[in-house]
Design an enzyme around this catalytic site. Structure first.
Site, PDB file in Angstrom:
ATOM      1  CD  GLU A  80      -7.147  -8.090 -12.162  1.00 40.06           C
ATOM      2  OE1 GLU A  80      -7.124  -8.167 -13.411  1.00 40.06           O
ATOM      3  OE2 GLU A  80      -7.750  -7.186 -11.547  1.00 40.06           O
ATOM      4  NE  ARG A  90      -4.516   6.541 -11.770  1.00 40.49           N
ATOM      5  CZ  ARG A  90      -5.052   7.095 -10.665  1.00 40.49           C
ATOM      6  NH1 ARG A  90      -5.038   8.385 -10.508  1.00 40.49           N
ATOM      7  NH2 ARG A  90      -5.608   6.327  -9.752  1.00 40.49           N
ATOM      8  CB  CYS A 143      -2.058  -4.701  -7.755  1.00 38.85           C
ATOM      9  SG  CYS A 143      -2.678  -4.264  -6.117  1.00 38.85           S
ATOM     10  CG  HIS A 164      -7.303  -5.666  -8.206  1.00 36.77           C
ATOM     11  ND1 HIS A 164      -6.659  -5.682  -9.424  1.00 36.77           N
ATOM     12  CD2 HIS A 164      -6.582  -4.830  -7.403  1.00 36.77           C
ATOM     13  CE1 HIS A 164      -5.589  -4.899  -9.360  1.00 36.77           C
ATOM     14  NE2 HIS A 164      -5.521  -4.371  -8.155  1.00 36.77           N
TER      15      HIS A 164
HETATM   16  N1  PCA Z   1      -3.883  -1.856  -4.717  1.00 39.04           N
HETATM   17  C1  PCA Z   1      -2.924  -1.182  -5.571  1.00 39.04           C
HETATM   18  C2  PCA Z   1      -1.580  -1.405  -4.905  1.00 39.04           C
HETATM   19  C3  PCA Z   1      -1.862  -1.952  -3.565  1.00 39.04           C
HETATM   20  C4  PCA Z   1      -3.296  -2.259  -3.551  1.00 39.04           C
HETATM   21  O1  PCA Z   1      -3.900  -2.800  -2.639  1.00 39.04           O
HETATM   22  C5  PCA Z   1      -2.978  -1.655  -7.019  1.00 39.04           C
HETATM   23  O2  PCA Z   1      -4.047  -2.068  -7.466  1.00 39.04           O
HETATM   24  O3  PCA Z   1      -1.964  -1.616  -7.698  1.00 39.04           O
END
Ligand code: PCA
Length: 209
Positions: A80, A90, A143, A164
């Site tokens: 990211e 959401r 996140c 991610h």
């Molecule tokens: N993914 C979520 C929150 C925790 C996670 O592992 C996100 O992408 O916000």
């Protein structure tokens, strides 16, 4: 000594597992330096995750902060680049909180860029045979909030960012893409190593749409 803070997340949204937390635990168990690795599996709560991350940064003054989370449905590691100062949930978090249209950090800038070499990290992960891209939105859930918080809390000299990850093979819901947990773990290791040594200088990247 160089200190790296690496975080993942616990399960959320009714799931039984979260590969980001599993990969962080795996990497912690096999880490053999040379940097000092501090790891934590954060709660998927807006209040708890941000507070815990700020406390860890204050306690350890890390040189690198890398947070990781699950992006279910994606097929590649996503490095990211952009954190937005927006919380817009959401779904409820693990506290049952569902804040809408709030800043991540009141009074802070609209957005911030990762201070890790995102293009170099994605390229290094791909060079290891693992699919990876730079991403320009980490969403508006926990996140992104942790990503923005890391950039807000870390010292200006700290390299901070967010990755991610897809579902791990064997955990993914039917028909959803996945990567082997060993590859997810390797990707986090490569990201740390590249953050400690690499730079984005001269790399072609970006996105057309
Ligand atoms: N993914 C979520 C929150 C925790 C996670 O592992 C996100 O992408 O916000």
């Amino acid at each position: 000594m160089t200190t790296v803070l690496l975080t993942g997340f616990e399960a959320f949204a009714g799931d039984a597992a979260n590969p980001s937390g599993d990969a962080v635990r795996t990497l912690a168990a096999e880490w053999d330096g040379p940097a000092n690795l501090v790891t934590e599996v954060l709660p998927v709560t807006f209040a708890g995750a941000a507070a815990r991350l700020r406390a860890l940064i204050a306690e350890h003054s890390p040189d690198v902060v890398l947070a990781a989370g699950l992006a279910g449905g994606t097929a590649a590691i996503r490095v990211e680049r952009v954190a937005v100062n927006l919380v817009d949930a959401r779904i409820p978090d693990n506290d049952g909180a569902q804040p809408l249209d709030e800043p991540s950090v009141a009074g802070a800038a609209t957005g911030r860029f990762a201070t890790l070499p995102t293009k170099a990290i994605a390229a290094a992960i791909r060079a290891a045979g693992i699919p990876a891209d730079v991403s320009y939105s980490a969403g508006t859930f926990v996140c992104n909030h942790v990503f923005f918080t890391a950039l807000d809390a870390a010292a200006p000299t700290t390299h901070a960012g967010f990755i991610h990850v897809p579902w791990a093979t064997g955990q993914a819901p039917a028909g959803i893409p996945s990567l082997d947990l060993r590859d997810i773990t390797r990707a986090l290791r490569i990201a740390i190593e590249t953050a400690l040594t690499g730079a984005d200088d001269g790399l072609v990247g970006g996105a057309l749409h």
